[in-house]
Scaffold this motif. Structure first.
Motif, PDB file in Angstrom:
ATOM      1  N   ALA A 198      11.720  24.134  37.544  1.00 37.56           N
ATOM      2  CA  ALA A 198      10.586  23.366  37.030  1.00 37.56           C
ATOM      3  C   ALA A 198       9.342  24.240  37.033  1.00 37.56           C
ATOM      4  CB  ALA A 198      10.346  22.118  37.881  1.00 37.56           C
ATOM      5  N   ALA A 199       8.397  23.881  36.168  1.00 36.98           N
ATOM      6  CA  ALA A 199       7.067  24.495  36.154  1.00 36.98           C
ATOM      7  C   ALA A 199       6.065  23.368  36.011  1.00 36.98           C
ATOM      8  CB  ALA A 199       6.925  25.491  35.008  1.00 36.98           C
ATOM      9  N   SER A 200       5.080  23.326  36.912  1.00 40.25           N
ATOM     10  CA  SER A 200       4.133  22.219  36.925  1.00 40.25           C
ATOM     11  C   SER A 200       2.713  22.719  36.703  1.00 40.25           C
ATOM     12  CB  SER A 200       4.210  21.453  38.252  1.00 40.25           C
ATOM     13  OG  SER A 200       3.804  22.290  39.328  1.00 40.25           O
ATOM     14  N   ALA A 201       1.805  21.776  36.436  1.00 38.00           N
ATOM     15  CA  ALA A 201       0.415  22.105  36.143  1.00 38.00           C
ATOM     16  C   ALA A 201      -0.453  21.976  37.391  1.00 38.00           C
ATOM     17  CB  ALA A 201      -0.123  21.184  35.047  1.00 38.00           C
ATOM     18  N   GLY A 202      -1.532  22.758  37.413  1.00 42.79           N
ATOM     19  CA  GLY A 202      -2.530  22.669  38.465  1.00 42.79           C
ATOM     20  C   GLY A 202      -3.885  23.029  37.890  1.00 42.79           C
ATOM     21  N   ASP A 203      -4.950  22.752  38.660  1.00 39.88           N
ATOM     22  CA  ASP A 203      -6.295  23.042  38.151  1.00 39.88           C
ATOM     23  C   ASP A 203      -7.110  23.912  39.098  1.00 39.88           C
ATOM     24  OD1 ASP A 203      -7.031  21.366  40.235  1.00 39.88           O
ATOM     25  OD2 ASP A 203      -7.638  19.704  38.940  1.00 39.88           O
ATOM     26  N   GLY A 204      -6.449  24.558  40.054  1.00 38.19           N
ATOM     27  CA  GLY A 204      -7.156  25.403  41.004  1.00 38.19           C
ATOM     28  C   GLY A 204      -7.547  24.686  42.272  1.00 38.19           C
ATOM     29  N   SER A 242       9.875  25.766  42.133  1.00 38.06           N
ATOM     30  CA  SER A 242       9.088  25.596  40.916  1.00 38.06           C
ATOM     31  C   SER A 242       7.956  26.608  40.824  1.00 38.06           C
ATOM     32  CB  SER A 242       8.505  24.183  40.859  1.00 38.06           C
ATOM     33  OG  SER A 242       7.510  24.008  41.847  1.00 38.06           O
ATOM     34  N   ARG A 243       7.497  26.808  39.615  1.00 35.98           N
ATOM     35  CA  ARG A 243       6.317  27.616  39.341  1.00 35.98           C
ATOM     36  C   ARG A 243       5.153  26.681  39.060  1.00 35.98           C
ATOM     37  NH1 ARG A 243       6.891  32.474  41.011  1.00 35.98           N
ATOM     38  NH2 ARG A 243       5.601  33.395  39.378  1.00 35.98           N
ATOM     39  N   GLN A 244       3.946  27.175  39.252  1.00 37.10           N
ATOM     40  CA  GLN A 244       2.771  26.383  38.910  1.00 37.10           C
ATOM     41  C   GLN A 244       1.855  27.187  38.001  1.00 37.10           C
ATOM     42  OE1 GLN A 244      -0.886  25.244  41.418  1.00 37.10           O
ATOM     43  NE2 GLN A 244       0.448  23.467  41.666  1.00 37.10           N
ATOM     44  N   VAL A 245       1.435  26.573  36.912  1.00 35.72           N
ATOM     45  CA  VAL A 245       0.479  27.172  35.990  1.00 35.72           C
ATOM     46  C   VAL A 245      -0.864  26.503  36.223  1.00 35.72           C
ATOM     47  CG1 VAL A 245      -0.103  27.618  33.583  1.00 35.72           C
ATOM     48  CG2 VAL A 245       2.298  27.600  34.302  1.00 35.72           C
ATOM     49  N   VAL A 246      -1.885  27.313  36.451  1.00 34.92           N
ATOM     50  CA  VAL A 246      -3.202  26.785  36.808  1.00 34.92           C
ATOM     51  C   VAL A 246      -4.157  26.920  35.631  1.00 34.92           C
ATOM     52  CG1 VAL A 246      -5.149  26.974  38.405  1.00 34.92           C
ATOM     53  CG2 VAL A 246      -2.810  27.375  39.226  1.00 34.92           C
ATOM     54  N   TRP A 247      -4.698  25.793  35.190  1.00 36.70           N
ATOM     55  CA  TRP A 247      -5.721  25.775  34.147  1.00 36.70           C
ATOM     56  C   TRP A 247      -7.102  25.867  34.784  1.00 36.70           C
ATOM     57  CZ3 TRP A 247      -1.011  24.138  33.001  1.00 36.70           C
ATOM     58  CH2 TRP A 247      -0.561  24.208  31.674  1.00 36.70           C
ATOM     59  N   GLU A 248      -7.983  26.618  34.159  1.00 28.83           N
ATOM     60  CA  GLU A 248      -9.370  26.662  34.605  1.00 28.83           C
ATOM     61  C   GLU A 248     -10.046  25.368  34.159  1.00 28.83           C
ATOM     62  OE1 GLU A 248     -10.412  28.876  36.529  1.00 28.83           O
ATOM     63  OE2 GLU A 248      -8.855  30.409  36.336  1.00 28.83           O
ATOM     64  N   ASP A 249     -10.437  24.543  35.119  1.00 28.65           N
ATOM     65  CA  ASP A 249     -11.007  23.227  34.818  1.00 28.65           C
ATOM     66  C   ASP A 249     -12.124  22.936  35.815  1.00 28.65           C
ATOM     67  OD1 ASP A 249     -11.436  20.673  33.821  1.00 28.65           O
ATOM     68  OD2 ASP A 249      -9.772  19.792  34.954  1.00 28.65           O
ATOM     69  N   PRO A 250     -13.268  23.626  35.686  1.00 27.92           N
ATOM     70  CA  PRO A 250     -14.327  23.518  36.697  1.00 27.92           C
ATOM     71  C   PRO A 250     -14.900  22.119  36.846  1.00 27.92           C
ATOM     72  CG  PRO A 250     -15.124  24.673  34.747  1.00 27.92           C
ATOM     73  CD  PRO A 250     -13.639  24.546  34.593  1.00 27.92           C
ATOM     74  N   PHE A 251     -14.806  21.289  35.817  1.00 26.66           N
ATOM     75  CA  PHE A 251     -15.389  19.949  35.890  1.00 26.66           C
ATOM     76  C   PHE A 251     -14.355  18.867  36.201  1.00 26.66           C
ATOM     77  CE2 PHE A 251     -18.039  22.435  32.942  1.00 26.66           C
ATOM     78  CZ  PHE A 251     -19.235  22.415  33.655  1.00 26.66           C
ATOM     79  N   GLY A 252     -13.111  19.253  36.399  1.00 31.65           N
ATOM     80  CA  GLY A 252     -12.086  18.297  36.786  1.00 31.65           C
ATOM     81  C   GLY A 252     -11.804  17.227  35.759  1.00 31.65           C
TER      82      GLY A 252
END
Length: 266
Positions: A198-204, A242-252
């Protein structure tokens, strides 16, 4: 920009991803059969009916008990996106899919996103009423003995196995601002690690385990995990390497979940 991290650890090297889009179409009910159906991008349409899981944890289409996998349509990318919509929505005061946000229901927002991510679209619910008023798509029913979003992932993976897709993307029904490149970046990360399931999303700041691309081979480990009494998606992802891909999302805002009536206000 997104960066790749090992299972639920932020950081890691930056990855340059190209934009990749998959277009799906939602179709109306068949005139002679009122069950939901999905139209494929290939010049073929199919009506699978409502899907529940049999005792072995495999998808069963009703009416009938045909447990055999369906053959993939030649030349069609077998990509499935499942919208997780089986939550009780207690803080929202009712089922989330029907709640209005920016002139459309949350369910409509989610199905529109799903159709941009994948060829096949399905809606995972616990009760049929959670699909009321939404565009007609394949309905999947959460197994009653599993609580939380893990149930929707289980029904989604079982259906993905049935129709012959290698991967299943899950998204929540209450996050209308998901990035357009969600599938493309998760698929890129998963393809680079043949061991990960699996690969999941994250925001930092935190992970977002409902936004995950799963290999259908994860269905077996998921059932073992569920039989042990565990229900956390984060715990399951850790077991799946799993792997995690992190999106830059400073404002959440990108992965923001709408959980209360106040969140729906303009």
């Amino acid at each position: 920009m997104a960066r790749l991290a090992s299972a639920h650890k932020t950081g890691g090297r930056s990855l340059g991803f190209g934009r990749r889009e998959f277009c799906g179409m939602l179709t109306s009910h068949n005139d002679t059969d009122r069950r939901p159906s999905v139209r494929y991008s290939a010049p073929v349409s199919a009506d699978h009916g409502d899907v529940k899981l049999n005792r072995a944890g495999r998808a069963r289409t009703s009416p009938g008990d045909d447990d055999s996998p369906r053959r993939a349509i030649a030349g069609t990318p077998m990509t499935l996106c499942v919208v997780l919509a089986g939550g009780a929505g207690r803080r929202m005061g009712g089922d989330k899919p029907q709640q209005l946000y920016q002139a459309r229901s949350l369910g409509e927002h989610a199905l529109s996103l799903a159709a941009n991510f994948a060829v096949h679209v399905a809606l995972s619910v616990r009760e049929r009423r959670q699909a009321d008023g939404l565009p007609p798509v394949q309905l999947l029913f959460d197994p009653p003995d599993i609580e939380g979003p893990l149930a929707g992932v289980a029904s989604g993976l079982a259906y993905g196995e049935q129709i012959g897709t290698a991967q299943v993307l899950t998204i929540p029904c209450d996050a209308p601002h998901l990035p357009d490149d969600l599938y493309a970046k998760l698929e890129e990360a998963l393809s680079q690690d043949p061991v990960a399931l699996a690969a999941s999303a994250g925001d930092g700041r935190q992970g977002h385990p409902t936004c995950t691309l799963w290999r259908t081979e994860a269905l077996g480990p998921l059932w073992s995990y569920a039989r042990s009494g565990r229900r956390s998606l984060r715990g399951l992802l850790a077991e799946l390497n799993s792997r995690q891909v992190v999106w830059e999302d400073p404002f959440g805002q990108v992965f923001l979940n709408l959980n209360t009536p106040k969140d729906l206000a303009p």
